[in-house]
Write a protein that holds these residues in place. Structure first.
Motif, mmCIF file in Angstrom:
data_model
loop_
_atom_site.group_PDB
_atom_site.id
_atom_site.type_symbol
_atom_site.label_atom_id
_atom_site.label_comp_id
_atom_site.label_asym_id
_atom_site.label_seq_id
_atom_site.Cartn_x
_atom_site.Cartn_y
_atom_site.Cartn_z
ATOM 1 N N GLY A 1 0.805 -1.225 0.000
ATOM 2 C CA GLY A 1 0.000 0.000 0.000
ATOM 3 C C GLY A 1 0.833 1.268 0.000
ATOM 4 O O GLY A 1 0.377 2.320 -0.457
ATOM 5 N N PHE A 2 2.070 1.184 0.506
ATOM 6 C CA PHE A 2 2.929 2.373 0.570
ATOM 7 C C PHE A 2 3.641 2.667 -0.748
ATOM 8 O O PHE A 2 4.348 3.665 -0.854
ATOM 9 N N ALA A 3 3.486 1.799 -1.750
ATOM 10 C CA ALA A 3 4.093 2.089 -3.053
ATOM 11 C C ALA A 3 3.564 3.413 -3.597
ATOM 12 O O ALA A 3 4.302 4.178 -4.233
ATOM 13 N N ALA A 4 2.299 3.708 -3.318
ATOM 14 C CA ALA A 4 1.701 4.961 -3.811
ATOM 15 C C ALA A 4 2.509 6.174 -3.352
ATOM 16 O O ALA A 4 2.620 7.162 -4.090
ATOM 17 N N GLU A 5 3.081 6.119 -2.143
ATOM 18 C CA GLU A 5 3.844 7.242 -1.618
ATOM 19 C C GLU A 5 5.092 7.517 -2.470
ATOM 20 O O GLU A 5 5.509 8.663 -2.604
ATOM 21 N N ALA A 6 5.699 6.469 -3.036
ATOM 22 C CA ALA A 6 6.885 6.676 -3.880
ATOM 23 C C ALA A 6 6.530 7.510 -5.113
ATOM 24 O O ALA A 6 7.362 8.277 -5.610
ATOM 25 N N PHE A 7 5.283 7.369 -5.591
ATOM 26 C CA PHE A 7 4.860 8.104 -6.780
ATOM 27 C C PHE A 7 4.268 9.464 -6.421
ATOM 28 O O PHE A 7 4.222 10.368 -7.246
ATOM 29 N N ALA A 8 3.817 9.593 -5.147
ATOM 30 C CA ALA A 8 3.220 10.859 -4.699
ATOM 31 C C ALA A 8 4.285 11.852 -4.241
ATOM 32 O O ALA A 8 3.982 13.028 -4.060
ATOM 33 N N ALA A 9 5.528 11.377 -4.045
ATOM 34 C CA ALA A 9 6.543 12.224 -3.404
ATOM 35 C C ALA A 9 7.262 13.140 -4.388
ATOM 36 O O ALA A 9 8.206 13.844 -4.010
ATOM 37 N N GLY A 10 6.823 13.147 -5.651
ATOM 38 C CA GLY A 10 7.356 14.096 -6.631
ATOM 39 C C GLY A 10 8.853 13.968 -6.817
ATOM 40 O O GLY A 10 9.372 12.864 -6.970
ATOM 41 N N ASP A 11 9.566 15.116 -6.754
ATOM 42 C CA ASP A 11 10.995 15.107 -7.069
ATOM 43 C C ASP A 11 11.868 14.827 -5.845
ATOM 44 O O ASP A 11 13.081 15.026 -5.903
ATOM 45 N N ASP A 12 11.280 14.360 -4.756
ATOM 46 C CA ASP A 12 12.077 13.936 -3.592
ATOM 47 C C ASP A 12 13.142 12.936 -4.044
ATOM 48 O O ASP A 12 12.834 11.956 -4.741
ATOM 49 N N ALA A 13 14.393 13.170 -3.655
ATOM 50 C CA ALA A 13 15.499 12.370 -4.205
ATOM 51 C C ALA A 13 15.415 10.904 -3.782
ATOM 52 O O ALA A 13 15.718 10.000 -4.573
ATOM 53 N N VAL A 14 14.996 10.641 -2.528
ATOM 54 C CA VAL A 14 14.907 9.259 -2.053
ATOM 55 C C VAL A 14 13.808 8.516 -2.813
ATOM 56 O O VAL A 14 13.999 7.377 -3.266
ATOM 57 N N ALA A 15 12.657 9.162 -2.974
ATOM 58 C CA ALA A 15 11.551 8.534 -3.708
ATOM 59 C C ALA A 15 11.937 8.298 -5.166
ATOM 60 O O ALA A 15 11.642 7.241 -5.733
ATOM 61 N N ALA A 16 12.617 9.284 -5.778
ATOM 62 C CA ALA A 16 13.022 9.141 -7.178
ATOM 63 C C ALA A 16 13.986 7.969 -7.342
ATOM 64 O O ALA A 16 13.910 7.212 -8.320
ATOM 65 N N ALA A 17 14.874 7.781 -6.355
ATOM 66 C CA ALA A 17 15.828 6.669 -6.426
ATOM 67 C C ALA A 17 15.099 5.326 -6.309
ATOM 68 O O ALA A 17 15.458 4.356 -6.990
ATOM 69 N N ILE A 18 14.070 5.256 -5.467
ATOM 70 C CA ILE A 18 13.295 4.009 -5.344
ATOM 71 C C ILE A 18 12.580 3.716 -6.667
ATOM 72 O O ILE A 18 12.590 2.577 -7.152
ATOM 73 N N ARG A 19 11.977 4.735 -7.276
ATOM 74 C CA ARG A 19 11.272 4.537 -8.555
ATOM 75 C C ARG A 19 12.241 4.074 -9.632
ATOM 76 O O ARG A 19 11.945 3.166 -10.418
ATOM 77 N N GLU A 20 13.426 4.693 -9.678
ATOM 78 C CA GLU A 20 14.412 4.322 -10.697
ATOM 79 C C GLU A 20 14.894 2.886 -10.480
ATOM 80 O O GLU A 20 15.037 2.114 -11.439
ATOM 81 N N GLU A 21 15.117 2.517 -9.208
ATOM 82 C CA GLU A 21 15.586 1.156 -8.923
ATOM 83 C C GLU A 21 14.489 0.142 -9.277
ATOM 84 O O GLU A 21 14.792 -0.964 -9.743
ATOM 85 N N ALA A 22 13.233 0.518 -9.069
ATOM 86 C CA ALA A 22 12.123 -0.375 -9.458
ATOM 87 C C ALA A 22 12.124 -0.584 -10.968
ATOM 88 O O ALA A 22 11.975 -1.717 -11.449
#
Lengths: 335, 335
Positions: free
Chosen positions: A224-245
């Motif tokens: 359920g928390f995957a949505a937060e990775a996409f909601a966090a915009g240009d946050d560097a940590v979230a962007a790194a998780i999206r890129e690694e995915a």
């Protein structure tokens, strides 16, 4: 008129469709989770029986007209499942025995009439297939939350929560994910980036109730928390998780790709379907090993289950027949 | 003569020691897991009561002589735990109420009489503390297998198994871990590096029984595979996991380290204690933020529990008193 039945059995929802041997879908029904592993044998059979009964009723045909049944299900059917589902079918007047198929293969067959190509899925779980001559020639990942599912919703959600806790612990960088995770847990309000920084034993006090809440859940609920990775915009940590995915999903697809088999690549699962940025990145990465492949999104495997059932009774499902299946399915009132 | 009782309550074993107010340990007993979270309230109380009874018997003193009791336990004591353990103590004739302390803090106090320094642990779980003025000034990690515990046995073991499955899937590099993991599961014999490469759906057939076995376990049991990371020698995948574990543990220690507090660094947990190569690497990394710190390994927290109980009754535990505690404890027959 002979008819077939396709059943796409999922952990959280189950879809049933009845089609004529000419490939026209006549009745459709959707129910709750029907996988015995996820919901238990008793609930699974009740859900599946209810769904098939409703699909037959809506198709206005009796069970005795069904000459082939395909069940697409994660983990396949054990001999007990086959016996139990067979009993269910007989109670509905259906004499044909259920033929099992993998859930990923059902999704592939929902996307194309072609008998070679690829399937890439990222929902709660993640995995890939290569199909040759209408059969699964290679499988990669789909190994579940603990042992695989790289780039899946669980995989992303787990990283999101761990990144938030590492931030609160001073083990990791500050990230907007912290606020989003605490907000979803009801432990902080938005716009309070320093929320929960009161200390107990030199640790933000909010960490303890967060742990207590999450450890009460089933682990897969972290998806359920995957949505937060996409909601966090240009946050560097979230962007790194999206890129690694994206890199992980491309790695899984690359593990099954083979130069002679060009595609199409059928795309399934809520994480890839609901996040166009991620899908575009995966397409870009995949262009290196699968140039010019077409990407075809599918919502589920029920059209594939119908296609496989028709093939089982000797119907050649080419482009026209496949479009007849998917168009007639899409036109049904409850679909 | 007044006495104190120190209890180190773990998920898999529990240690009890009785000491005189002069700091001489008189009786020691070890039992099974006593943490109510891990083993349930009933079994926990039975184990703890048995251990305390045996330690008193071996010390040849009655419960009425005990004037302070400290329980060191992961997760601390809830009010129900405190009440239940209090009842247990009264049944043994002990009127003193149990005082809770964290398991990591108990381990720190097992390693030094000093009231400032650090604790770094890696066993099944992993975490770090900074101690100032005899209290926990900062905590990092120790968040459990799903949400933290970076560099722990679970963390390493999970990576070992995932690397083996990624190898079998062609998603990751070939590694000797595959043979070691399949060997531990009883699915392959050593010296058969290509074991299990018969295919089903284009996937090594051995993957399915491996998944079925592991998903039946409790997730934390993956910690058992940490040993394979250390047994795999110069295998590049195993070496990368070991290096990442060392970096993670140093990162956790760095999160609590503070220039004014020089040490010592008490080291606990089977992963750090049993793998000198890992400990040396962590020491080397830590030298950058904790230069000249002494590293002190401890087997458990029972000496720390005794030390805390003595401090509770006003005993000043300095170097000499601390050495009296640990020397007399080590000399007891069942220790």
């Amino acid at each position: 008129m002979d008819c077939v039945l396709g059943v796409d059995v999922g952990g959280s929802s189950t879809r049933c469709a009845v089609a004529s041997s000419a490939g026209r879908c006549l009745g459709y029904a959707k129910g709750g989770g029907g996988n015995p592993i996820s919901v238990g044998a008793h609930a699974a059979i009740e859900t599946v029986a209810g769904g098939i009964g409703l699909a037959l009723e809506r198709a206005k045909i009796g069970g005795e007209r069904i000459v082939a049944v395909v069940f697409c299900m994660a983990g396949g059917l054990t001999s007990e499942d086959t016996a139990a589902f067979g009993d269910t079918l007989r109670e509905l007047g259906i004499r044909a025995a259920p033929t099992p198929a993998g859930d990923l293969f059902g999704n592939f067959c929902s996307g194309t009439w072609q008998t070679s190509g690829y399937l890439l899925e990222s929902g709660t779980g993640a995995g890939a297939l290569r199909i040759e001559d209408g059969e699964v020639a290679k499988t990669s990942d789909g190994l579940g939350w603990l042992l695989g599912d790289e780039g899946s919703g669980f995989w992303i959600g787990r990283r999101v929560v761990r990144a938030a806790l590492a931030d609160l612990d001073d083990r990791g960088p500050r990230t907007r994910l912290t606020e989003l995770v605490l907000g979803r847990l009801g432990l902080a309000r938005e716009g309070q980036p320093d929320c929960g920084r009161d200390l107990v034993d030199g640790r933000p006090a909010v960490v303890i109730p967060a742990l207590r809440m999450i450890y009460k859940w089933r682990p897969v609920e972290l998806a359920g928390f995957a949505a937060e990775a996409f909601a966090a915009g240009d946050d560097a940590v979230a962007a790194a998780i999206r890129e690694e995915a994206a890199l992980s999903l491309d790695n899984t697809l690359a593990a099954v790709s083979r130069p002679g088999i060009r595609g199409p690549v059928v795309i399934a699962g809520s994480v890839l379907l609901n996040n166009p940025g991620l899908l575009d990145r995966v397409k870009g990465l995949a262009a290196r090993h699968l140039p010019q492949a077409a990407f075809i999104p599918v919502p589920d495997g029920v059209a594939g289950a119908v296609t496989l059932a028709l093939r089982q009774i000797g119907v050649q499902v080419g482009r026209a027949q496949f479009e007849a299946i998917t168009d007639s399915l899409a036109a049904l009132p409850n679909r």
